[in-house]
Design an enzyme around this catalytic site. Structure first.
Site, PDB file in Angstrom:
ATOM      1  N   SER A 326       0.804  -1.235   0.000  1.00 56.76           N
ATOM      2  CA  SER A 326       0.000   0.000   0.000  1.00 56.76           C
ATOM      3  C   SER A 326       0.831   1.275   0.000  1.00 56.76           C
ATOM      4  O   SER A 326       0.265   2.371  -0.139  1.00 56.76           O
ATOM      5  CB  SER A 326      -0.944   0.002   1.204  1.00 56.76           C
ATOM      6  N   ASP A 365     -10.574  -6.624   0.286  1.00 55.14           N
ATOM      7  CA  ASP A 365      -9.998  -5.508   1.025  1.00 55.14           C
ATOM      8  C   ASP A 365      -9.441  -6.060   2.336  1.00 55.14           C
ATOM      9  O   ASP A 365      -9.927  -7.077   2.844  1.00 55.14           O
ATOM     10  CB  ASP A 365     -11.068  -4.456   1.324  1.00 55.14           C
ATOM     11  N   HIS A 371     -15.001  -0.307   3.978  1.00 50.79           N
ATOM     12  CA  HIS A 371     -14.797   1.050   4.506  1.00 50.79           C
ATOM     13  C   HIS A 371     -15.988   1.957   4.261  1.00 50.79           C
ATOM     14  O   HIS A 371     -15.988   3.109   4.687  1.00 50.79           O
ATOM     15  CB  HIS A 371     -13.567   1.690   3.841  1.00 50.79           C
ATOM     16  N   CYS A 384      -7.695   2.026   1.895  1.00 53.14           N
ATOM     17  CA  CYS A 384      -8.786   1.245   1.314  1.00 53.14           C
ATOM     18  C   CYS A 384      -8.337   0.590   0.006  1.00 53.14           C
ATOM     19  O   CYS A 384      -8.079   1.274  -0.996  1.00 53.14           O
ATOM     20  CB  CYS A 384      -9.999   2.155   1.056  1.00 53.14           C
TER      21      CYS A 384
END
Length: 614
Positions: A326, A365, A371, A384
């Site tokens: 991420s 996710d 989310h 997210c």
């Protein structure tokens, strides 16, 4: 009775005698002429050549090895120095029974057989009256033992030399590197004049990259010798020029903080000065002690390093390849803004998974219940996955590849170290060329969250973070700040400069979202935003070590430690005027927010506090 009468012809005898005289004279004349011709050649035509040969028989050129330059950190702390080293040396000519002497020395000083074998190889290349080392870098205990027994070892003595020493051992081994004995392969490529008499050369790190500057210039002495090649006197000498001293951008105290903060985790920490590109921290854990390599590491010790599961010889900061996870999301988000694929307020609903149209496969996710409704700021702050699955699909792999490559992904950073890896920023063309396969939509989806084929080095991540924090002004990392000679001071390598064609308002939106990662109520790294009087921008990351099946559950406590996810974090600070950019990778750390982020937080805190003091 008959008688024989001999009639003597004087004229014939005189003629014969005269002929012989003439022949003898001609021969003498020819020989004399040949001698004169030879003397003329030796004295006039071949004078220079034979004079040189005669001189070589009496004058020998002895190389004078220069003192290697020192290496310092940014604050003047010594990282590599030349220390007196004591060696046990033998002169075979003065020893009656060499084998017996070696056996007694081996027993006295507990010398391994490997050293005895090395000595015999070295001795065969030397004259019998030459001093040849048996044991180098002797300890105080070894010196004391031999001092007591010295009278019983004629022809054996202690000699003092300068040897390379690294006071911080494993702490800076991958940045500074080490020197080792010149091997036969290197000997064939090195300039003979400069390395005549030298025994060591830089092998890795700064010691290798700046070998020419550190080595210095070899001098020489003209030594008059006798017929046995023994030195009589020095006729002439040209002193060597010492190697240059190097001052690095590295902060060894900050390096120690980063190295210690990794604690039980293998990994790397790289910190860069945002304004200049100077590398402040270049830590790879575990490191190794470079000092044994200087005097010749034993085969057992080297094999132990080579076979270790932790791979201490592997420079993770420079060559370690990891999925960015991420930590790639801010750059993908910026690509979305630049290509108008999204706006800052563009929202999607995250139910905890994403599906391509007409495909049953669910891309999950990390937050299984989702989310909810998120915009770009929320997606970066909360990390997210679904938002970036959707964005990656909208951008396409070609746009992502071209944009992210501008930040240095998939390319070498250009740091002044040898051996850097370029990583991988995949594209359709790459897959077709390397694997002869087509690119699939699902591969685009996972590229959006830094998984799949994408691979980066910690150095690349730090450089990309520094360029982003520097508002798109390209930052090129370097380690050597100053090169100081006896009569001059020059600066390190020229760094590439330029500005990426990116809108400042888009960069500001991404940097603001990264600040919310640390200081926002729902930020994934809010643990490090407490009790500080400055703001940090960052992004957490988690990189999978192995693939998880569609319906399988990932339970960290039930899997082997080495199969747990890698923890990543990139950061910059202070947010209002960035000075430092950091990238952290803790192998098998599991969570970027709880493991990698606090490591970066410690580095940032120490750097900003020391900067304020100055």
């Amino acid at each position: 009775m008959s008688r024989t009468y001999i009639i003597k012809d004087n004229s014939v005898e005189n003629r014969l005698f005269l002929n012989r005289i003439i022949v003898a004279f001609v021969i003498i004349l020819l020989l004399t002429s040949a001698l004169i011709v030879r003397l003329v050649y030796l004295q006039i035509v071949g004078h220079e050549h034979y004079s040189s040969l005669a001189k070589d028989n009496s004058i020998k050129i002895k190389p004078l090895v220069p003192t290697r330059g020192m290496i310092y950190d940014r604050n003047g702390k010594v990282l590599a120095e030349n220390m007196p080293s004591y060696s046990l040396e033998l002169i075979p000519e003065q020893i009656k029974d060499l084998d017996d002497t070696l056996k007694r020395l081996q027993k006295l000083l507990n010398i391994p057989d490997e050293k005895i074998q090395q000595y015999h190889k070295q001795r065969k290349r030397e004259k019998r009256f030459a001093s040849t080392p048996l044991l180098m870098n002797m300890t105080e205990e070894e010196l004391a033992k031999f001092a007591v027994a010295r009278p019983f070892f004629p022809g054996v003595d202690i000699q003092v030399h300068l040897a390379r020493h690294y006071p911080y051992a494993d702490l800076a081994s991958h940045a500074v590197g080490y020197v080792g004995r010149i091997n036969e392969t290197e000997l064939k490529t090195l300039p003979v004049a400069e390395y005549q008499g030298s025994s060591h050369i830089g092998k890795i790190g700064i010691e290798s990259s700046y070998e020419a500057q550190l080595h210095g210039k070899t001098g020489y002495a003209e030594i008059e010798t006798n017929a046995q090649a023994r030195a009589i006197r020095t006729v002439n000498a040209v002193e060597p020029t010492p190697g240059a001293n190097l001052y690095l951008t590295l902060d060894i105290d900050l390096q120690k903080t980063a190295y210690d903060a990794l604690d039980i985790y293998n990994g790397a920490v790289v910190a860069i000065d945002v304004k200049t590109g100077g590398v402040l921290v270049f830590a790879s854990r575990p490191g190794f002690d470079p000092n044994p390599f200087v005097v010749g590491i034993s085969n057992d010790a080297y094999q132990a390093l080579q076979s270790s599961e932790n791979r201490p010889l592997y420079n993770r900061a420079l060559r370690g390849l990891y999925p960015p996870g991420s930590t790639l999301k801010p750059f993908v988000g910026l690509a979305g803004l630049e290509y108008n694929a999204i706006g800052t307020q563009h929202r999607i609903f995250c139910p905890g998974f994403y599906q391509l149209p007409g495909v049953s496969h669910r891309y999950r996710d990390w937050k299984k219940w989702g989310h909810g409704s998120v915009n770009l700021n929320d997606a970066i702050m909360q990390s997210c996955d679904v938002y970036f699955y959707s964005l990656a699909s909208a951008l396409g792999i070609d746009n992502m590849h071209d944009f992210l490559q501008q930040f240095g992904f998939g390319e070498k950073t250009g740091i002044d170290l040898v051996g850097e890896k370029a990583g991988l920023m995949p594209s359709r063309e790459w897959k077709r060329r390397q694997r002869n396969q087509s690119w699939y939509p699902g591969e685009t989806i996972i590229t959006g969250i830094g998984q799949g084929f994408t691979q980066v080095t910690p150095l690349q991540l730090a450089r990309a973070m520094a360029t982003l924090a520097n508002k798109g002004n390209i930052v090129t990392p370097f380690l050597v700040d100053k090169i100081v000679n006896a009569d001059s001071t020059t600066h390190g390598p020229e760094t590439h400069k330029g500005t990426l064609p990116v809108k400042q308002e888009n960069i500001n939106s991404i940097l603001t979202a990264m600040v919310n990662v640390v200081h926002g109520e729902r930020g994934t790294a809010k643990i490090i935003g407490r009790n500080i009087n400055y703001q940090i921008g960052g992004k957490t990351g988690t990189a999978q070590v192995f693939n998880i099946k569609q319906d399988a559950k990932y339970n960290e406590n039930e899997i082997e430690f080495k199969l747990r996810d890698h923890a990543l974090f990139i950061a910059f600070a202070p947010a209002d005027d960035p000075k430092i950019a950091v990238a952290v990778i803790a192998e098998n750390g599991g969570h970027g927010g709880s493991v990698a982020a606090p490591i970066a937080g410690k580095v940032i805190k120490q750097y900003l506090e020391s900067d304020n003091e100055n």
